[in-house]
Design an enzyme around this catalytic site. Structure first.
Site, PDB file in Angstrom:
ATOM      1  N   THR A  43      50.693  59.552  63.693  1.00 60.70           N
ATOM      2  CA  THR A  43      49.574  58.850  63.334  1.00 60.70           C
ATOM      3  C   THR A  43      48.923  59.884  61.876  1.00 60.70           C
ATOM      4  OG1 THR A  43      47.562  57.827  63.493  1.00 60.70           O
ATOM      5  CG2 THR A  43      47.962  59.568  64.954  1.00 60.70           C
ATOM      6  N   LYS A  55      53.028  60.254  59.071  1.00 62.76           N
ATOM      7  CA  LYS A  55      53.962  59.034  59.058  1.00 62.76           C
ATOM      8  C   LYS A  55      55.231  59.281  58.073  1.00 62.76           C
ATOM      9  CE  LYS A  55      51.114  55.549  61.329  1.00 62.76           C
ATOM     10  NZ  LYS A  55      50.635  54.187  61.304  1.00 62.76           N
ATOM     11  N   GLY A  74      49.096  52.634  54.127  1.00 61.91           N
ATOM     12  CA  GLY A  74      50.708  52.679  54.851  1.00 61.91           C
ATOM     13  C   GLY A  74      50.554  51.327  55.896  1.00 61.91           C
ATOM     14  N   LEU A  85      42.597  44.544  60.308  1.00 66.45           N
ATOM     15  CA  LEU A  85      43.279  45.674  61.144  1.00 66.45           C
ATOM     16  C   LEU A  85      42.308  46.549  61.895  1.00 66.45           C
ATOM     17  CD1 LEU A  85      46.263  46.601  58.954  1.00 66.45           C
ATOM     18  CD2 LEU A  85      45.874  44.915  60.194  1.00 66.45           C
ATOM     19  N   GLY A 116      42.085  43.858  65.003  1.00 65.00           N
ATOM     20  CA  GLY A 116      43.150  44.857  65.059  1.00 65.00           C
ATOM     21  C   GLY A 116      43.811  45.384  66.269  1.00 65.00           C
TER      22      GLY A 116
HETATM   23  P1  NAP Z   1      45.618  54.361  54.005  1.00 69.34           P
HETATM   24  O1  NAP Z   1      47.001  54.638  53.691  1.00 69.34           O
HETATM   25  O2  NAP Z   1      44.461  55.502  54.078  1.00 69.34           O
HETATM   26  O3  NAP Z   1      44.805  53.311  53.110  1.00 69.34           O
HETATM   27  C1  NAP Z   1      43.510  52.918  53.080  1.00 69.34           C
HETATM   28  C2  NAP Z   1      43.584  51.846  52.022  1.00 69.34           C
HETATM   29  O4  NAP Z   1      42.047  51.345  52.061  1.00 69.34           O
HETATM   30  C3  NAP Z   1      43.708  51.878  50.578  1.00 69.34           C
HETATM   31  O5  NAP Z   1      44.353  50.847  50.097  1.00 69.34           O
HETATM   32  C4  NAP Z   1      42.388  52.260  50.097  1.00 69.34           C
HETATM   33  O6  NAP Z   1      42.221  51.929  48.576  1.00 69.34           O
HETATM   34  C5  NAP Z   1      41.676  51.611  50.706  1.00 69.34           C
HETATM   35  N1  NAP Z   1      39.976  51.990  50.750  1.00 69.34           N
HETATM   36  C6  NAP Z   1      39.671  53.094  51.398  1.00 69.34           C
HETATM   37  N2  NAP Z   1      38.392  53.218  51.135  1.00 69.34           N
HETATM   38  C7  NAP Z   1      37.896  52.057  50.364  1.00 69.34           C
HETATM   39  C8  NAP Z   1      36.658  51.714  49.799  1.00 69.34           C
HETATM   40  N3  NAP Z   1      35.811  52.303  50.059  1.00 69.34           N
HETATM   41  N4  NAP Z   1      36.823  50.531  48.914  1.00 69.34           N
HETATM   42  C9  NAP Z   1      37.900  49.943  48.917  1.00 69.34           C
HETATM   43  N5  NAP Z   1      39.024  50.056  49.425  1.00 69.34           N
HETATM   44  C10 NAP Z   1      39.225  51.326  50.201  1.00 69.34           C
HETATM   45  O7  NAP Z   1      44.924  53.924  55.510  1.00 69.34           O
HETATM   46  P2  NAP Z   1      46.118  52.886  56.370  1.00 69.34           P
HETATM   47  O8  NAP Z   1      46.587  53.789  57.336  1.00 69.34           O
HETATM   48  O9  NAP Z   1      46.886  51.892  55.876  1.00 69.34           O
HETATM   49  O10 NAP Z   1      44.969  51.959  57.325  1.00 69.34           O
HETATM   50  C11 NAP Z   1      44.143  51.235  56.657  1.00 69.34           C
HETATM   51  C12 NAP Z   1      43.081  50.578  57.737  1.00 69.34           C
HETATM   52  O11 NAP Z   1      43.884  49.897  58.827  1.00 69.34           O
HETATM   53  C13 NAP Z   1      42.332  51.442  58.466  1.00 69.34           C
HETATM   54  O12 NAP Z   1      41.034  50.815  58.872  1.00 69.34           O
HETATM   55  C14 NAP Z   1      43.094  51.751  59.781  1.00 69.34           C
HETATM   56  O13 NAP Z   1      42.269  52.039  60.916  1.00 69.34           O
HETATM   57  C15 NAP Z   1      43.694  50.305  60.255  1.00 69.34           C
HETATM   58  N6  NAP Z   1      44.791  50.322  60.979  1.00 69.34           N
HETATM   59  C16 NAP Z   1      45.004  49.558  62.186  1.00 69.34           C
HETATM   60  C17 NAP Z   1      46.237  49.786  62.827  1.00 69.34           C
HETATM   61  C18 NAP Z   1      46.108  49.018  64.176  1.00 69.34           C
HETATM   62  O14 NAP Z   1      47.066  49.102  64.935  1.00 69.34           O
HETATM   63  N7  NAP Z   1      45.094  48.000  64.355  1.00 69.34           N
HETATM   64  C19 NAP Z   1      47.025  50.447  62.314  1.00 69.34           C
HETATM   65  C20 NAP Z   1      47.178  51.057  61.005  1.00 69.34           C
HETATM   66  C21 NAP Z   1      46.074  51.017  60.390  1.00 69.34           C
HETATM   67  P3  NAP Z   1      42.903  53.214  47.555  1.00 69.34           P
HETATM   68  O15 NAP Z   1      44.318  53.162  47.568  1.00 69.34           O
HETATM   69  O16 NAP Z   1      42.375  52.614  46.000  1.00 69.34           O
HETATM   70  O17 NAP Z   1      42.293  54.513  47.852  1.00 69.34           O
END
Ligand code: NAP
Length: 290
Positions: free
Chosen positions: A71, A75, A138, A226, A249
């Site tokens: 995680t 990754k 991601g 998610l 999610g």
């Molecule tokens: P990540 O790679 O850190 O990407 C985060 C994304 O959120 C980016 O697009 C970022 O935009 C955007 N963001 C963050 N803060 C923001 C804000 N204040 N306003 C607008 N956009 C914002 O994270 P990730 O791994 O893709 O995870 C994303 C979400 O999915 C998280 O909530 C995570 O917990 C959830 N998730 C859930 C599962 C599941 O199994 N249910 C699996 C994976 C992830 P920028 O690029 O502009 O910074």
């Protein structure tokens, strides 16, 4: 016949690496499944800092670990350290599941298929659909890859950082990237069949949320978040009030874990049956998820 001690000492070690790691639900979920399947494995959390990943791979070799999940923040770098990579992970260049087999690290990504199973369970699918992703991290990347593989018609990605959005769509024609602006989000919601929040906006303990999100009330869309804690975010609540099908999610989290366990153990698992059991167990173990 083996003694109980010999039997226990034969257990293969599995785990999850990340930083932070103490919030991870994976040990709870995986050990429950291991017990239920009555298989000789155990699953542990390992705190591995950003600069300790290579050392962890060496340790995994030494300990002849069965495999591990990755995680944040491991990754992408784990992908580079694997000897062979399969399926979606080849395209996403990131892995969430690493199996150690015959001296080789084998990398997989089960996040996209985990989300897809959650759609299937709810009677929905990517096929011929216009998809709106809010966020381009991601998780969004995994959904784009699986979505196009499963026959999605078009992906719109809305993100603060436009370049990041362009990067996850660079290999796909039927797609567009737009800036993270309220009026654009609301317009694209109207034009899309499946809408997925892939940002942490709405997550417990995260500062900030969607302010004025508007879902139309004249047609039924599939709206996903998610996030699973809280189980119904402001984003999902707004969609639910207008009668749309909402999916949080938790399903994705559980399905990606079941798929990973299948890879680690080479066992076929009835994913839908197991998901129901695991979900009930997690909700009970945590005293609810709202
Ligand atoms: P990540 O790679 O850190 O990407 C985060 C994304 O959120 C980016 O697009 C970022 O935009 C955007 N963001 C963050 N803060 C923001 C804000 N204040 N306003 C607008 N956009 C914002 O994270 P990730 O791994 O893709 O995870 C994303 C979400 O999915 C998280 O909530 C995570 O917990 C959830 N998730 C859930 C599962 C599941 O199994 N249910 C699996 C994976 C992830 P920028 O690029 O502009 O910074």
């Amino acid at each position: 016949m083996k003694t109980k001690i010999e039997f226990l000492n034969d257990y293969k070690k599995l785990g999850v690496i990340g930083s932070p790691i103490n919030h991870s639900l994976s040990p709870l979920m995986q050990n429950y499944m291991i017990k239920k399947l009555d298989i000789p494995f155990m699953y542990l959390p390992f705190h591995v800092g950003k600069n300790q990943l290579k050392d962890f791979f060496k340790a995994a070799e030494l300990l002849e670990i069965g495999g591990f999940n990755c995680t944040i923040p491991h990754k992408e770098e784990s992908y580079l350290l694997c000897d062979r990579v399969f399926g979606d992970a080849l395209v996403s260049k990131s892995v969430n599941t690493v199996k150690y087999f015959e001296g080789k690290f084998l990398g997989y990504s089960t996040d996209g298929e985990g989300f897809n199973l959650s759609l299937t369970e709810n009677g929905a699918s990517f096929e011929n659909k216009k998809i709106l992703l809010i966020g381009a991290g991601g998780a969004a990347r995994a959904l784009v890859i699986t979505g196009f593989n499963k026959g999605a018609d078009f992906f719109t990605v809305i993100n603060r950082n436009i370049e990041r959005g362009k990067d996850i769509l660079k290999d796909f024609e039927n797609s567009e990237v737009l800036p993270f602006e309220e009026n654009i989000i609301n317009q694209k919601i109207k034009e899309s069949d499946i809408i997925i929040n892939c940002t942490p906006l709405g997550m417990e303990s995260f500062k900030g949320d969607f302010s004025d999100i508007v879902f139309p009330d004249n047609e039924k869309k599939v709206v996903c978040d998610l996030i699973y804690k809280p189980s119904c975010t402001k984003f999902l609540k707004a969609a639910k009030e207008k009668g749309h099908l909402v999916i949080n999610g938790l399903g994705m989290l559980i399905y990606q874990g079941i798929l990973a366990l299948q890879i680690f153990t080479d066992r076929e698992i009835d994913v839908f049956e197991m998901k129901k059991d695991v979900e009930a167990y997690i909700i009970k173990a945590l005293g609810g998820l709202s």
